[in-house]
Design a protein around this motif. Structure first.
Motif: not given
Ligand code: NI
Length: 171
Positions: A52, A92-93, A134, A138
């Motif tokens: 991310q 989710c960010l 989660h 990712h």
């Molecule tokens: Ni996420």
């Protein structure tokens, strides 16, 4: 420590399969510190994966405590056992402004390394279990929206686009 920019869809770096960590050096320690600061800076952020912020190492951070004072570091982590599939709200960010229901195990047992490279095993339930699944997704380039039907996925992406447009207008 540095707050890093959190990538959002459709950034291709979110789809990278990460490499296992082999060196517990200062580069890794800086990455972990940056990830913690970035997660704590994000409203409602309970977890963050290296992909991310555009890094391709198998590292994630999680903190599901109410006062956000219990950081957990996951390095080269893997789920050993899981049970009790439930349907949960997830967000989710990297897909900000949206959310949807997905299926997750309500209990997992996982093995991981800590930031010094020492192995540990832990059990997790509820939000903690959801966060582990989660974040590990990712690190294999998977997002929760991949589990949705096209109709629902398109709706979440529209919510995100609207959210990003409004945030930009605020400067
Ligand atoms: Ni996420």
């Amino acid at each position: 420590m540095t707050i890093r920019k959190i990538l959002t869809l459709p950034d291709p770096r979110l789809r990278v399969t990460t490499r296992k960590v082999t060196s517990f050096d200062s580069h890794l320690q800086t990455l972990i510190n940056d990830m913690l600061e970035t997660m704590y800076d994000a409203p409602h952020g309970v977890g963050l994966a290296a992909t991310q912020i555009g890094e391709d190492l198998h590292v994630a951070v999680i903190d599901v405590s109410a006062d956000r004072t219990e950081p957990l570091i996951l390095i080269n982590a893997e789920i050993l056992e899981q049970k009790n599939i439930v349907t949960l709200d997830e967000a989710c960010l990297s897909v900000p402004g949206g959310g949807a229901k997905v299926k997750r195990a309500d209990w997992v047992k996982f093995r991981s390394l800590d930031r010094e490279g020492k192995s540990y095993e832990q059990e997790a339930t509820g939000l903690f279990a959801e966060a582990v699944q989660h974040e590990l997704d990712h690190l294999d380039g998977r997002l929760y929206i991949d589990q949705l039907s096209k109709l629902k996925r398109d709706r979440v992406i529209k919510q995100m686009e609207k959210f990003l447009r409004l945030s930009q207008n605020q400067l």
